[in-house]
Design a protein around this motif. Structure first.
Motif, short mmCIF file in Angstrom:
data_model
loop_
_atom_site.label_atom_id
_atom_site.label_comp_id
_atom_site.label_asym_id
_atom_site.label_seq_id
_atom_site.Cartn_x
_atom_site.Cartn_y
_atom_site.Cartn_z
N TYR A 68 0.84 -1.20 0.00
CA TYR A 68 0.00 0.00 0.00
C TYR A 68 0.88 1.25 0.00
O TYR A 68 1.94 1.27 0.63
CB TYR A 68 -0.89 0.03 1.24
N SER A 69 0.43 2.30 -0.66
CA SER A 69 1.19 3.55 -0.66
C SER A 69 0.37 4.75 -0.22
O SER A 69 0.91 5.87 -0.19
CB SER A 69 1.76 3.81 -2.07
N ASP A 70 -0.90 4.55 0.13
CA ASP A 70 -1.73 5.69 0.55
C ASP A 70 -2.80 5.24 1.53
O ASP A 70 -3.98 5.50 1.36
CB ASP A 70 -2.37 6.35 -0.68
N TYR A 71 -2.36 4.55 2.59
CA TYR A 71 -3.29 3.94 3.54
C TYR A 71 -3.07 4.61 4.90
O TYR A 71 -2.19 4.21 5.66
CB TYR A 71 -3.01 2.44 3.61
N LEU A 72 -3.86 5.62 5.25
CA LEU A 72 -3.65 6.41 6.45
C LEU A 72 -4.98 6.84 7.05
O LEU A 72 -5.87 7.32 6.34
CB LEU A 72 -2.79 7.65 6.14
N ALA A 73 -5.13 6.64 8.36
CA ALA A 73 -6.29 7.12 9.11
C ALA A 73 -5.81 8.08 10.18
O ALA A 73 -4.72 7.89 10.76
CB ALA A 73 -7.04 5.95 9.75
N GLN A 74 -6.59 9.13 10.44
CA GLN A 74 -6.18 10.09 11.46
C GLN A 74 -7.40 10.71 12.14
O GLN A 74 -8.51 10.69 11.60
CB GLN A 74 -5.32 11.19 10.86
N ALA A 75 -7.16 11.24 13.34
CA ALA A 75 -8.22 11.88 14.11
C ALA A 75 -7.58 12.93 15.00
O ALA A 75 -6.39 12.91 15.28
CB ALA A 75 -8.98 10.85 14.94
N GLY A 76 -8.41 13.86 15.49
CA GLY A 76 -7.94 14.92 16.36
C GLY A 76 -7.50 16.15 15.59
O GLY A 76 -7.33 16.12 14.36
N GLY A 77 -7.33 17.25 16.29
CA GLY A 77 -6.91 18.48 15.65
C GLY A 77 -7.91 18.92 14.60
O GLY A 77 -9.12 18.91 14.83
N SER A 78 -7.42 19.27 13.42
CA SER A 78 -8.28 19.71 12.32
C SER A 78 -8.57 18.60 11.33
O SER A 78 -8.91 18.87 10.17
CB SER A 78 -7.63 20.90 11.59
N SER A 79 -8.45 17.35 11.75
CA SER A 79 -8.66 16.22 10.85
C SER A 79 -10.10 16.20 10.34
O SER A 79 -11.04 16.56 11.04
CB SER A 79 -8.38 14.89 11.57
N ASP A 80 -10.27 15.76 9.10
CA ASP A 80 -11.60 15.54 8.55
C ASP A 80 -12.32 14.52 9.43
O ASP A 80 -11.75 13.49 9.80
CB ASP A 80 -11.47 15.02 7.12
N PRO A 81 -13.59 14.77 9.78
CA PRO A 81 -14.31 13.84 10.65
C PRO A 81 -14.40 12.41 10.10
O PRO A 81 -14.59 11.47 10.86
CB PRO A 81 -15.71 14.48 10.75
N THR A 82 -14.30 12.26 8.78
CA THR A 82 -14.40 10.92 8.19
C THR A 82 -13.05 10.22 8.07
O THR A 82 -12.99 9.05 7.68
CB THR A 82 -15.02 10.99 6.79
N ALA A 83 -11.96 10.91 8.44
CA ALA A 83 -10.62 10.36 8.22
C ALA A 83 -10.20 9.37 9.29
O ALA A 83 -9.15 8.75 9.18
CB ALA A 83 -9.60 11.50 8.15
N PHE A 84 -11.02 9.19 10.34
CA PHE A 84 -10.63 8.31 11.45
C PHE A 84 -10.60 6.84 11.03
O PHE A 84 -9.96 6.02 11.69
CB PHE A 84 -11.60 8.47 12.62
N ARG A 85 -11.27 6.49 9.92
CA ARG A 85 -11.34 5.11 9.47
C ARG A 85 -10.95 5.01 8.01
O ARG A 85 -11.42 5.79 7.17
CB ARG A 85 -12.75 4.54 9.65
N ARG A 86 -10.09 4.06 7.70
CA ARG A 86 -9.74 3.76 6.32
C ARG A 86 -9.81 2.25 6.13
O ARG A 86 -9.46 1.48 7.04
CB ARG A 86 -8.35 4.28 5.95
N ASN A 87 -10.26 1.81 4.96
CA ASN A 87 -10.39 0.38 4.72
C ASN A 87 -9.99 0.05 3.29
O ASN A 87 -9.88 0.93 2.43
CB ASN A 87 -11.83 -0.08 4.96
N CYS A 88 -9.76 -1.24 3.05
CA CYS A 88 -9.44 -1.69 1.70
C CYS A 88 -9.93 -3.13 1.53
O CYS A 88 -9.73 -3.98 2.40
CB CYS A 88 -7.94 -1.64 1.44
N GLN A 89 -10.61 -3.39 0.41
CA GLN A 89 -11.01 -4.74 0.05
C GLN A 89 -10.35 -5.12 -1.27
O GLN A 89 -10.54 -4.45 -2.28
CB GLN A 89 -12.51 -4.90 -0.08
N LEU A 90 -9.57 -6.18 -1.23
CA LEU A 90 -8.94 -6.73 -2.42
C LEU A 90 -9.69 -7.99 -2.83
O LEU A 90 -9.94 -8.87 -2.00
CB LEU A 90 -7.47 -7.07 -2.17
#
Length: 217
Positions: A68-90
């Motif tokens: 993976y080269s773009d698999y990142l989840a983040q929360a807190g600060g000014s993070s987008d509210p939807t950025a706390f979860r990231r997923n991938c189905q292969l």
């Protein structure tokens, strides 16, 4: 990216599944000498935008790697509210030489986590064949403060491995997910978790077990 990646080598199946095993019940066989073809049928999810996930197979047919080269989840600060979860189905098409079947014995996941005090994160994954129920997610929790590389391993005892059905083409699905919770102590600061890195891709490795299918009478 659908149908866009063909690879030679040997590949894989399953940590657990509702499908019955159709191989001998004890011992492992050597990997098949013939080439196996893996085709990535579809890649979906916020953690693997088009062109950011790839599959490669080891030369000795004992493992395959998802990068993976773009698999990142983040929360807190000014993070987008939807950025706390990231997923991938292969969704993988696995073409195995006749007379062999396979199972995933273990899966290694790696990445980097920067978690503030009071923050937490979870990496989880499930595996299943097309047309069968999804397996229960296997979860790996992490707690802040943390600013380091992380690794998690899913393992299945050899006696509990469930093999791909012999002589039947079944696409294999891998679902992965990372979640970050900023908590309350440092919610004004960003916490994040990745399955990639700034200086190179992080690889998720799936280790295979092989058996020969019963010979037809």
């Amino acid at each position: 990216m659908a149908g866009g990646l063909l690879l030679s080598g040997a590949v894989a199946a399953l940590l657990t599944s509702a499908l019955p095993a159709q191989a001998p019940s004890s011992g492992f066989d050597d990997p098949p000498p013939d080439k196996i073809i893996i085709q990535v049928a579809t890649v979906n999810g916020s953690g693997c935008p088009q062109g950011t996930a790839a599959v490669a197979v080891s030369e000795d047919n004992t493992a395959f790697t998802v990068t993976y080269s773009d698999y990142l989840a983040q929360a807190g600060g000014s993070s987008d509210p939807t950025a706390f979860r990231r997923n991938c189905q292969l969704n993988l098409k696995v073409h195995v030489p006749g007379g062999f079947t396979y199972a995933i014995a273990s899966a290694d996941y790696r990445g980097f986590a920067s978690l503030q005090r009071g923050a937490s994160a979870t990496q989880r994954a499930s595996y299943y064949f097309q047309g069968s129920p999804s397996t229960v997610y296997r979860n790996h929790p992490f707690s802040g403060p943390l600013n380091d590389n992380w690794q998690a391993t899913d393992e299945t005892d050899w006696a509990q491995l469930v093999y791909a059905p012999c002589g039947v083409q079944r696409n294999f699905n891998i679902n992965t997910e990372i979640r970050v919770n900023a908590g309350t102590q440092s919610a004004d600061k960003v916490s994040f978790m990745t399955m990639d890195s700034t200086d190179g891709d992080i690889s998720t490795v799936y280790h295979l077990a092989w058996k020969q299918c019963p010979k037809k009478s």
